[in-house]
Design an enzyme around this catalytic site. Structure first.
Site, PDB file in Angstrom:
ATOM      1  N   LYS A  10      54.263 -42.426 -18.253  1.00  0.00           N
ATOM      2  CA  LYS A  10      53.658 -41.477 -17.308  1.00  0.00           C
ATOM      3  C   LYS A  10      54.125 -41.809 -15.892  1.00  0.00           C
ATOM      4  CE  LYS A  10      51.060 -39.938 -20.722  1.00  0.00           C
ATOM      5  NZ  LYS A  10      51.410 -38.722 -21.453  1.00  0.00           N
TER       6      LYS A  10
ATOM      7  N   ASP B  13      41.714 -47.768 -20.892  1.00  0.00           N
ATOM      8  CA  ASP B  13      43.032 -47.186 -21.097  1.00  0.00           C
ATOM      9  C   ASP B  13      43.403 -46.452 -19.807  1.00  0.00           C
ATOM     10  OD1 ASP B  13      45.231 -45.629 -21.719  1.00  0.00           O
ATOM     11  OD2 ASP B  13      44.388 -44.781 -23.556  1.00  0.00           O
TER      12      ASP B  13
ATOM     13  N   TRP C 116      42.572 -37.932 -26.053  1.00  0.00           N
ATOM     14  CA  TRP C 116      43.047 -39.286 -26.347  1.00  0.00           C
ATOM     15  C   TRP C 116      41.915 -40.268 -26.597  1.00  0.00           C
ATOM     16  CZ3 TRP C 116      47.391 -39.991 -28.425  1.00  0.00           C
ATOM     17  CH2 TRP C 116      48.463 -39.141 -28.131  1.00  0.00           C
TER      18      TRP C 116
END
Length: 368
Positions: free
Chosen positions: A201, A177, A107
Site C-alpha cells: 500500500k 493491522d 479485511w
C-alpha cells in the site's frame, strides 16, 4: 531513464503507487546495485550487503516510529493473511478467556475466521448489519481486562474507514493491522504490543510484511509452533529464517530513506496526506450529491476515498472515461462496487488535483 507518467495516476487500492524517485532507483538496482555490481534480483540473502540492508531498514523503522529497544522489527512473508493466523497461534492457543476483535470491514472479517481456529474470540462490535459505513464510538465498546489481546484494523481499505484514535485498554495487549496506513502518519507505536503491515500500500511491493512486536508479548508463547510461524525463530534469524524476498525488502529500504530524507519524516508525510484527502473529500462534498461518500464523515479514511455516483450506469461511464484519461485503479473493491481512489504515500498532490479536475468536468457534463 524515462518513467511512464501514468504511474503517477495510479489510484489502485493495492499495489499502490511508489514515489518516482524510488522507482528510478529500483530500475537501476534491477540492472545493477552500484555498490555490488550485480542485479538486486541475483544478490544472495546471505551476503554482507543484504545483512546491511536489513540492519539499515530496521534502524530507519525505529527512527521513523520512535521505537524503544524492547520492540523487535521483523520483515516477514505471507502478507497480513499469515498474521491473521500467527497472532492467535501465538497469543490465543490454550487461553481460557476469549480474545477480542472488531469487525469493521472486509479485511477484519477475514481475521475473525482464522482466529476462531485457535480459540474463542469475542466480537466486540460489528458494522456488518449497517453495511460498514461507520466505525464504533468509544461508548459502544466494552473491553474486558482479562482478554489475552485485542485486535483491530486501523484502516479498512475496502470501505474507506479509518480510526483516528488508539483503541483498547492499556493493560491488555493491543494488536493492530496497519497494512494500509502504516508510515502514512506518526503512530503511538509504544501503545501497541504488535503492529503488522504488508508492504503493497504505502511502503513497497508485495512480498514483505513488517511486524513490530514487543518482547514481553512472547514470554508465554507456545513452544511447539513451527519454526517459520514462531516470532522467536524469526527474531533469532534477524528476518532471514529462510530465503527472504530480497528485492521487496530493498525497495522498502528505499521508501524509508525517501520518507526520512526527501519527505522529512512522518509528521510531514501526514500533512501531505491530509492535504490530498481534504482536496478529494471537498470535491465530494461540493458536488451537491453527485458524488456520494460511503463513509461517515468523522470516520473517513485519509488513504482510501470511497464513493458512489447517482446510478451504476453513470459509475460505469465514469470508470471508462477515467481510464481513457489516464487514471488507473479507480474501481471499487469487488465486494462493494462503486468508486475508490486510494491516495497512498507515493501518490502526489498533483495527481489528486488532476483527478479532482476530471471529476468536476465529468459532473459538469452530466448536470448542466
Amino acid at each position: 531513464m524515462h518513467m511512464n507518467p501514468l504511474n503517477n495516476l495510479n489510484f489502485s487500492g493495492g499495489p499502490g503507487a511508489l514515489p518516482e524517485s524510488v522507482l528510478l532507483q529500483t530500475q537501476q538496482s534491477i540492472m545493477e546495485v552500484p555498490e555490488v555490481g550485480l542485479s538486486v534480483l541475483g544478490i544472495s540473502h546471505r551476503s554482507d550487503w543484504f545483512a546491511a540492508v536489513v540492519a539499515e531498514l530496521e534502524a530507519n523503522m525505529r527512527k521513523l516510529l520512535g521505537l524503544t529497544d524492547n520492540y523487535h522489527v521483523l520483515f516477514m512473508q505471507g502478507g497480513a493473511t499469515q498474521q491473521f493466523s500467527m497472532i492467535p497461534m501465538t497469543l490465543l492457543r490454550g487461553k481460557t478467556s476469549p480474545a477480542e476483535y472488531l469487525h469493521t470491514g472486509y479485511w477484519s472479517g477475514k481475521a475473525l475466521a482464522e482466529a476462531r481456529r485457535e480459540g474463542e474470540i469475542r466480537v466486540l462490535w460489528s458494522g456488518e448489519s449497517g453495511g460498514f459505513h461507520r466505525l464504533p464510538e468509544n461508548e459502544e465498546l466494552a473491553f474486558s481486562p482479562t482478554a489475552p489481546y485485542f485486535h483491530y484494523i486501523s484502516n479498512e481499505t475496502v470501505e474507506g474507514l479509518q480510526f483516528h484514535r488508539v483503541l483498547g485498554r492499556d493493560d491488555v495487549p493491543r494488536v493492530c493491522d496497519m497494512s494500509s496506513d502504516f508510515l502514512s502518519q506518526p503512530c503511538e507505536a509504544e501503545r501497541y504490543s504488535l503492529i503488522y503491515a504488508h508492504a503493497q500500500k504505502n511502503i513497497g511491493p508485495a512480498g514483505v510484511t513488517v511486524v513490530l512486536v514487543r518482547d514481553e508479548l512472547l514470554k508465554d508463547a507456545p513452544t511447539d509452533l513451527p519454526g517459520f510461524l514462531d516470532y522467536r525463530s524469526q527474531i533469532q534469524a534477524h528476518s532471514i529464517f529462510n530465503t527472504p524476498p530480497v528485492f521487496a525488502i530493498y525497495v522498502v529500504l528505499l521508501i524509508t530513506r525517501w520518507l526520512l530524507n526527501d519527505i522529512g519524516g512522518l509528521s510531514r508525510m501526514a500533512e501531505i496526506n491530509r492535504d490530498k484527502a481534504r482536496l478529494l473529500y471537498s470535491a465530494l462534498d461540493g458536488s451537491n450529491g453527485f458524488y456520494r461518500g460511503r463513509a461517515e464523515t468523522k470516520d473517513r479514511s485519509l488513504m482510501n476515498v470511497t464513493f458512489n455516483l447517482p446510478n451504476p450506469e453513470i459509475e460505469k461511464r465514469f470508470l471508462a472515461e477515467a481510464q481513457t484519461a489516464g487514471f488507473s485503479g479507480l474501481a471499487g473493491h469487488r465486494s462493494t462496487g462503486g468508486i475508490r481512489a486510494s491516495i497512498y504515500n507515493g501518490l502526489t498532490l498533483q495527481a489528486v488535483e488532476q483527478l479532482v479536475g476530471f471529476m468536476e468536468d465529468f459532473e459538469r457534463k452530466r448536470t448542466r
